[in-house]
Design an enzyme around this catalytic site. Structure first.
Site, PDB file in Angstrom:
ATOM      1  NE  ARG A  69      51.337  43.102  44.343  1.00 11.36           N
ATOM      2  CZ  ARG A  69      51.396  44.237  43.671  1.00 11.36           C
ATOM      3  NH1 ARG A  69      51.991  45.271  44.182  1.00 11.36           N
ATOM      4  NH2 ARG A  69      50.872  44.347  42.472  1.00 11.36           N
ATOM      5  CB  CYS A  70      51.125  36.237  49.220  1.00 10.15           C
ATOM      6  SG  CYS A  70      51.068  36.025  51.006  1.00 10.15           S
ATOM      7  CD  GLU A  97      47.543  37.230  46.315  1.00  9.07           C
ATOM      8  OE1 GLU A  97      46.713  37.620  47.110  1.00  9.07           O
ATOM      9  OE2 GLU A  97      47.815  36.034  46.148  1.00  9.07           O
TER      10      GLU A  97
END
Lengths: 787, 188
Positions: free
Chosen positions: A368-369, A737
């Protein structure tokens, strides 16, 4: 989300909280996830995993396993090697990875053998009965220990060292000089622990060679086209003989980007056994097959006495586990860690990173980045608070003093990024006002006077998303861009296809809204298709918040291309020159003659019935290679109470003010922020893949690896500001994100702020009750006067 | 195959217990009786998914932690169907997510999850809704804390729970309004 409405102009389809088109099937249990796919005559595969983190394999005996009723075959590295598929390239191509342990195992739960059987149960029985003779070896599970190379983990590599690579960026001598000349320098060691994305649906696949000898590969993939090309590279099967189909995904968060050994074993089994093979991960397999983060960082920041920043220097040791399988583009071996200067003006900066092998699971997925930006954002936001504390400044004032100002964009950072746009001060002001900062400070002062521990924590982060421009970004050498295909049918409905793949982000709704907005058509009348390489245009998939910045751009431009074709047909219908038409209020109008107009729906019908001299049909495919990344930002505020006796932290309030540029669907954006904040909360307080000294993985299921429930998750407050990206076709940045990138620092800063009267300066995540309790007791013993 | 050969191979001690390998199991699922001869160790979730062909009930964690396999047993008792053997549900009544919408009309819980954006990837959603339904049976007017506590056996990784809580609140309102309008439903 009231801010969105005031700061963004009214649109037809965009900017509206349209309910999701995909939801009715999910709500009725009609989703089509990987384990819902069953092919005729299908076999089931289970994997044998090593109980040792580091061991030689002396022998593998599968005779007992083959006695299980329904047993079909057992495959080991020996058989895979004979077919030339014993090793697979990692995504950035800087290392290769064993498919099944070859001669020795390098981490606990590494795949050792694959068992094929008539049923799921028989396959698991077989896996229990494969007898492997291991000779345990010394375990290296600390990257600082790996540095000495006393135990060489990867003798297969030419370089006889546990060191993988060094990466650095910036001006080291200038930074050192500036630090030496600074009035004040802070130094802090900060670790971002090893965590796991843990989507609720584990990974899995079904592989089949059809009657034409063509591989039909159903798989949980965030990047189906990349899988197709990678499978060609690994297996040598011509790419036209491979079809990758990614069905509905039960979450991904980066976990469904890598190609896992189980996939290769399933395909190899399907090829050799000439029957379809299904493999679905167990939760333990999912938990032990990859990881994210594990960065050990030393930061130095220099400042003058008034708080003006002078320099930043970072040294990082990265623990990559047994193989260098980090999801980082080739030109950025440490991903976008270079965004570590954050939202601030640093005249000088230098970042250095060394990566090492250890006896841990491989990975380094972009959880999630956007490739390591979470680590960078956490580091700078944590360090800014430490500096503020040392300088006795309010953390918001230190930030305000050093923000990149809105008139400085595009802003060239000392670590080689060009930020597109932003208004950091405005976003922070909105947050301070909404959270009621002045009143909170007053309340905190009163509580501190009574000995109570209350903390207010900020994070004013800058994200970097939209990977990416092909000049910088690739996977396995394949440049990053995205394709979009739009077909408008005669009645004005249509189909949209992209190379991205939704894992719950709502692409079926969002993409329809973008195209509908550009063409003046009804978003309800568009079907969106993704995930089938036979039909979708090539694209690099969905991860690193790249879908809206890249595929969203492709869709808007493809729709505009259709509009230009439609203009010619409209001119024919209105019997004027095409330059006499303007696109106004979602229709073609003869300039200066408001009554003379045709709608896109009328043009669509004409495109198939009366196109005049124009090419019939209304379809197009377009590829978009963005000129730059996009840089969303935000201000997050956490308010916590810490129980002095138990160490328990209660997040009383959490406010996220995000600036993601143009918003396509505020409801979906808000939902993504809620989800990201919950994962950020988990990282700050609960989640960690921990190992004991013997190398045992202590986080192999949801009873050991804690995922927050509804009970402990805080209530989220959100708001938004809007600074559109100047180079994106619709001004959109991205948001999925941001909450996961920005929130861990806000949580930790709040807890440390609460403990600061006791003299606590830093605690590494996760901030469990035990850890916080120990920090309080330790501080009270060290500084009894603080009591 | 009359004995648990594989268990014996693993050295398990089943002395005195005669466990047949294959058993005939009849379960009423969503009002329809499904009868199959299955391995005695088959989990209820696999019976529902693979024997009854109802794939809305999912598997997520193998350890009863995540709740994506939640179904209702004998009325409105939520159970994690990965925690039970199929044979334990023999002769009993099971309701899955597929029972909620009738004739294409969404159940108030489904409608509320849609309206409130209480789902993203949709994987936890069927189990979450079944738990919510059971909660509302027990407690038709729950507070936010009641809802958060009631759903705490079901994990979600996408939505952050805020909207799920809102969805259950909406469903509570809609269901109590409809039962108030129809006294016979309230007595049911």
């Amino acid at each position: 989300m009231t801010e969105i409405k005031t700061e963004q102009p009214e649109k037809m389809a965009m900017g509206r909280s349209m309910k999701r088109k995909e939801d009715p099937r999910f709500l009725q249990g009609k989703g089509n996830y990987i384990d819902d796919i069953n092919l005729k005559n299908q076999l089931y595969m289970a994997l044998v995993h090593s109980p040792y983190p580091h061991a030689n394999i002396k022998d593998i005996d599968s005779s007992a396993a083959m006695e299980v009723p329904g047993a079909v075959a057992v495959v080991t590295a020996k058989e895979l090697d004979a077919h030339g598929v014993g090793w697979l390239p990692t995504f950035h191509g800087l290392d290769k990875q064993m498919v099944l342990a070859n001669g020795k195992v390098l981490y606990q739960y590494q795949e050792v053998a694959a068992c094929y059987a008539e049923t799921r149960e028989a396959a698991y029985d077989m896996a229990e009965l494969v007898a492997v003779d291991y000779e345990p070896l010394e375990v290296v599970n600390d990257p600082y220990k790996a540095m000495t190379d006393e135990v060489l983990l990867r003798p297969d590599r030419e370089a006889k060292t546990n060191h993988i690579y060094n990466w650095n960026v910036g001006d080291e001598s200038g930074t050192d000089a500036a630090l030496a000349a600074s009035d004040h320098v802070i130094r802090q060691h900060i670790t971002f622990p090893r965590v796991h994305a843990a989507p609720l649906e584990p990974c899995g696949c079904v592989a089949e060679f059809d009657a034409m000898g063509r591989l039909q590969f159903y798989v949980t993939s965030q990047a189906p086209h990349v899988y197709r090309t990678a499978l060609f590279m690994v297996l040598g099967i011509p790419e036209d003989k491979i079809r990758v189909i990614s069905p509905d995904l039960g979450g991904g968060f980066g976990n469904k980007v890598p190609i896992y050994p189980g996939y290769v074993c399933a395909i190899a089994g399907a090829l050799v056994l000439q029957r379809p093979v299904k493999w679905i991960e167990t939760r333990t397999e999912n938990m032990t097959s990859s990881f994210a983060r594990d960065y050990h960082m030393d930061i130095e920041i220099g400042a003058s006495t008034d708080g003006t920043l002078t320099a930043l220097k970072v040294n990082t040791v990265a623990d990559h586990g047994a193989f260098d399988a980090a999801a980082d583009p080739t030109k950025y071996p440490a991903g976008m860690f270079g965004v570590v200067t954050g939202s601030y003006q640093f005249p000088h900066a230098f970042a250095n990173l060394d990566a090492y092998f250890t006896n841990k699971q491989p990975g380094g997925v972009a959880y999630r980045c956007s490739f390591r930006v979470t680590e960078a954002s956490y580091l700078i936001e944590r360090a800014m608070d430490i500096l503020a504390d040392d300088l006795k400044m309010d953390p918001t004032e230190l930030r305000r003093k050093n923000f990149i100002r809105k008139d400085q964009f595009p802003y060239q950072t000392p670590l080689n990024f060009v930020y597109d746009s932003g208004d950091y001060e405005h976003t922070m002001d909105v947050a301070l006002e909404k959270i009621g900062y002045t009143e909170l400070l007053k309340e905190q002062a009163e509580k501190r006077a009574r000995g109570e521990l209350m903390g207010i924590g900020f994070s004013t982060f800058t994200e970097v998303t939209g990977a990416g421009p092909s000049k910088h970004f690739d996977i396995l050498g394949i440049k990053m861009f995205d394709g979009a295909e739009i077909r408008i049918h005669p009645s004005g409905s249509g189909i949209i296809r992209t190379g991205t793949k939704s894992q719950g982000q709502g692409h079926e709704t969002t993409w329809a809204q973008i195209v509908a907005e550009e063409l003046g058509l009804d978003p309800q009348n568009f079907i969106v298709e993704e995930g089938d390489t036979d039909t979708a245009p090539y694209g690099l998939g969905t991860y690193a918040s790249r879908s809206t910045p890249v595929a969203g751009g492709a869709l808007a431009l493809a729709a505009r291309k259709i509009r230009e074709k439609a203009r010619k047909i409209a001119a024919h219908l209105l019997e004027v020159g095409e330059h006499d038409l303007e696109w106004k209020d979602y229709k073609f109008e003869v300039m200066g003659v408001p009554g003379q107009s045709v709608t896109m729906k009328e043009v669509a019908f004409a495109a198939y019935t009366n196109p005049g001299d124009n090419e019939p049909g209304l379809e197009t495919t377009l590829y978009y290679d963005p000129p730059n990344m996009v840089f969303p930002h935000g201000t997050y505020v956490a308010v916590v109470d810490v129980d002095r006796e138990t160490g328990e932290t209660k997040v009383r309030r959490f406010l996220a003010v995000d600036d993601a540029g143009t918003i396509i669907n505020p409801m979906i954006v808000e939902g993504q922020i809620h989800g990201g904040l919950t994962e950020g909360f988990a990282i700050a307080f609960m989640q960690e893949i921990a190992y004991d000294e013997a190398g045992n993985n202590l986080a192999t299921n949801f009873t050991d690896y804690l995922v927050p429930t509804s009970l402990e998750s805080p209530h989220w407050e959100t708001a938004a500001t809007c600074t559109p990206s100047p180079h994106h076709p619709i001004g959109a940045k991205s948001v999925g994100e941001s909450p996961n990138v920005g929130s861990p620092a806000a949580f930790v800063n709040a807890v440390i702020d609460a403990l600061s009267p006791l003299g606590v300066r830093h605690i590494d995540m996760p901030l469990s009750r035990e850890k916080v309790w120990a920090a309080i007791r330790n501080a009270e013993q060290t500084h009894p006067a603080a009591d | 195959m009359t004995k648990t050969q594989n268990m014996e191979a693993l050295g398990a001690d089943f002395a005195g217990i005669d466990v047949p390998n294959i058993v005939t199991v009849s379960i009423r699922i969503n009002g329809k009786v499904v009868t199959r001869a299955v391995p005695s160790r088959m989990l209820l979730v696999h019976f529902i998914r693979e024997e009854a062909g109802l794939t809305g009930t999912h598997v997520g964690c193998d350890s009863s932690s995540c709740g994506v396999c939640t179904v209702l047993l004998d009325g409105s008792t939520p159970v994690k169907s990965c925690t039970m053997f199929a044979v334990m549900a023999h002769g009993r009544d099971v309701k899955t997510v597929e029972s909620l919408a009738v004739g294409g009309t969404l159940h108030p819980v489904q409608q509320a999850f849609w309206d409130q954006h209480g789902l993203q990837c949709g994987y936890c959603t069927p189990g979450m809704m079944m738990t919510a339904l059971a909660l509302l049976e027990r407690n038709p007017n729950p507070s936010e804390h009641d809802i958060r506590e009631g759903l705490s056996g079901n994990l979600c990784r996408c939505t952050g729970y805020n909207n799920i809580v809102k969805a259950v609140q909406q469903a509570a309102g809609a269901m109590s309004a409809s039962s108030a309008a129809d006294p016979s439903a309230a007595d049911d």
